[in-house]
Design a protein around this motif. Structure first.
Motif, short mmCIF file in Angstrom:
data_model
loop_
_atom_site.label_atom_id
_atom_site.label_comp_id
_atom_site.label_asym_id
_atom_site.label_seq_id
_atom_site.Cartn_x
_atom_site.Cartn_y
_atom_site.Cartn_z
N GLY A 243 5.47 12.17 2.00
CA GLY A 243 4.28 11.38 2.23
C GLY A 243 4.49 10.32 3.30
N GLY A 244 3.40 9.77 3.80
CA GLY A 244 3.47 8.65 4.72
C GLY A 244 3.96 7.41 3.99
N GLY A 245 4.83 6.64 4.66
CA GLY A 245 5.36 5.44 4.04
C GLY A 245 6.38 5.69 2.95
N ALA A 246 6.96 6.88 2.92
CA ALA A 246 7.89 7.24 1.84
C ALA A 246 9.13 6.35 1.82
CB ALA A 246 8.30 8.71 1.96
N LEU A 247 9.52 5.78 2.98
CA LEU A 247 10.70 4.92 2.99
C LEU A 247 10.58 3.75 2.02
CD1 LEU A 247 11.95 4.48 6.69
CD2 LEU A 247 13.10 5.63 4.79
N ALA A 248 9.35 3.32 1.77
CA ALA A 248 9.15 2.21 0.83
C ALA A 248 9.56 2.58 -0.59
CB ALA A 248 7.69 1.77 0.87
N HIS B 129 0.83 -1.20 0.00
CA HIS B 129 0.00 0.00 0.00
C HIS B 129 0.86 1.25 0.00
CE1 HIS B 129 -3.30 2.72 0.87
NE2 HIS B 129 -2.62 3.18 1.90
N ALA B 130 1.96 1.23 0.81
CA ALA B 130 2.85 2.39 0.87
C ALA B 130 3.48 2.66 -0.48
CB ALA B 130 3.93 2.16 1.93
N ILE B 131 3.89 1.58 -1.18
CA ILE B 131 4.53 1.76 -2.48
C ILE B 131 3.54 2.29 -3.50
CG2 ILE B 131 5.62 0.51 -4.38
CD1 ILE B 131 6.86 -1.35 -2.25
N ASP B 132 2.28 1.85 -3.38
CA ASP B 132 1.27 2.30 -4.33
C ASP B 132 0.79 3.72 -4.05
OD1 ASP B 132 1.39 -0.10 -5.62
OD2 ASP B 132 -0.33 -0.98 -4.58
N THR B 133 1.02 4.20 -2.83
CA THR B 133 0.55 5.54 -2.47
C THR B 133 1.48 6.58 -3.09
OG1 THR B 133 -0.30 4.71 -0.37
CG2 THR B 133 0.02 7.09 -0.57
N PRO B 134 0.95 7.47 -3.92
CA PRO B 134 1.83 8.46 -4.56
C PRO B 134 2.36 9.47 -3.54
CG PRO B 134 -0.47 8.94 -5.05
CD PRO B 134 -0.45 7.61 -4.34
N LEU B 135 3.59 9.90 -3.77
CA LEU B 135 4.19 10.92 -2.92
C LEU B 135 3.93 12.29 -3.54
CD1 LEU B 135 7.66 9.27 -2.18
CD2 LEU B 135 5.57 9.17 -0.80
N HIS B 136 3.80 13.28 -2.67
CA HIS B 136 3.74 14.65 -3.16
C HIS B 136 5.17 15.08 -3.47
CE1 HIS B 136 2.18 18.70 -3.68
NE2 HIS B 136 3.25 19.12 -3.04
#
Length: 383
Positions: A36-41, A13-20
């Protein structure tokens, strides 16, 4: 025990979530700030795009390593990594701290095609960036900031430095990172005191030239940031990084408009110098009080309305942020405060330069400040 299936789902989910993304536009030396949240992924993919080798030296401190070192190691599992774990504290920004990092890089056989990654707050970022800038005349540098202050300020813009006996950040270089990756989830373990320290730098951007941003903070966004609301953090960090990126793109080496980013900092650095660097006063706490002092001095010298200065102080007070009124134990010797202000890097021709304000969102560089007026102000506010 954690459910491995759930962990895999969360990572996906973190990888699929786009970063700003915010671009720092410096031509061939430009870079992205990914938020973004989970950006470490996303770190491994982003590193491959900006670094020339598969080796990464990570500089961090003992606290961050204990809290998040395992997560970072997982994110860098495809890379050959070398960990440099330093003690926590401002005193690491010293010649001794610099030598320790450089010595570790040499002993590990690193060269200037290998990446040096800062994983920590402003102290680690400043120290690591300066080390990267001088290691074999420059190695690729990446910032993964773990404090709110570093995420909105010190990780962006390429200022790297260590301290010396004469003051803060007086030995350093402008050295831009290849990438800044901001994982807002890392803030979950940050003490509230550190969140407030970072918030001071967020407020600063509104006071410099974004009055609508200050109004949003004053209308509730600021409280949500301090409460660590995920959407509020993402919004405030993104606006702050965009504000700094705009200024840095215009003036990379602080020859003009970039000096505005030091609103409140001349007072703040003097307060820090008086307090020492042992943790009695955090940089962001000093900045919060420094913003109040910059507006108070501007109003006192009729450069801005008293109403604006009152609004700034009321905002800080309502959110339990430090103001000048909380700094009495550092203001007892006005001559000492003035002496430290004379060492500020913005000064020119032996005269003090301050960033002052005509109103909220209307800051300006004021070279050649009347030292008699400034001395009188410091005398008046001394306890």
């Amino acid at each position: 025990m954690a459910d491995p299936t759930q962990t895999d789902t969360n990572q996906a989910h973190a990888i699929d979530t786009p970063l700003h993304e915010v671009r720092v536009d410096l031509g061939s030396r430009g870079y992205d700030i990914c938020i973004g949240g989970g950006a470490l992924a996303h770190l491994a993919d982003r590193l491959r795009a900006v670094t020339p080798s598969g080796r990464v030296a990570v500089v961090t401190d003992e606290t961050v390593h204990a809290l998040h070192g395992e997560a970072l190691a997982g994110a860098l599992s495809d890379f050959q990594t070398h960990m440099i774990v330093r003690p926590e504290g401002e005193d690491q920004k010293s010649m001794e701290g610099l030598d320790a990092v450089l010595d570790s890089l040499f002993r590990a056989g690193f060269d200037r095609s290998d990446t040096v990654l800062a994983f920590g707050g402003g102290v680690i970022g400043d120290l690591t960036g300066f080390a990267a800038s001088v290691f074999k005349r420059g190695a690729p540098f990446v910032q993964v900031p773990t404090t709110l202050l570093a995420q909105v300020d010190s990780s962006v813009g390429g200022k790297t430095a260590i301290n010396n006996a004469y003051g803060k950040n007086l030995v350093g270089a402008f050295y831009q990172p290849r990438l800044v990756l901001i994982d807002t989830d890392l803030l979950s373990t940050l003490p509230l005191r550190q969140i407030k320290a970072g918030y001071a730098e967020i407020v600063k951007y509104g006071l410099i030239d974004r009055p609508e941003f200050f109004s949003a903070l004053d209308d509730g966004l600021g409280k949500r940031v301090l409460d660590r609301d995920a959407d509020a953090l993402r919004e405030a960090i993104s606006v702050s990084c965009a504000a700094k990126a705009d200024v840095v793109a215009q003036d990379e080496r602080e020859g003009g408009v970039r000096a505005l980013l030091n609103l409140g900092h001349t007072f703040a650095h003097a307060l820090e110098r008086v307090a020492g660097y042992g943790g009695a006063l955090l940089h962001g706490e000093a900045v919060s009080a420094g913003l109040d002092m910059a507006f108070e001095f501007s109003a006192r010298t009729t450069l801005c309305p008293q109403l604006a200065a009152d609004r700034v102080r009321n905002h800080l007070t309502r959110l339990s942020m430090p103001t000048r009124l909380d700094m009495s134990h550092f203001l007892g010797d006005p001559d000492s405060v003035m002496s430290h202000m004379r060492q500020d890097k913005k000064n020119s021709g032996g005269q003090i330069t301050l960033i002052l304000c005509h109103d909220i969102g209307r800051s300006f560089v004021h070279p050649g400040v009347d030292e008699a007026e400034l001395a009188a102000y410091l005398e008046d506010i001394a306890p």
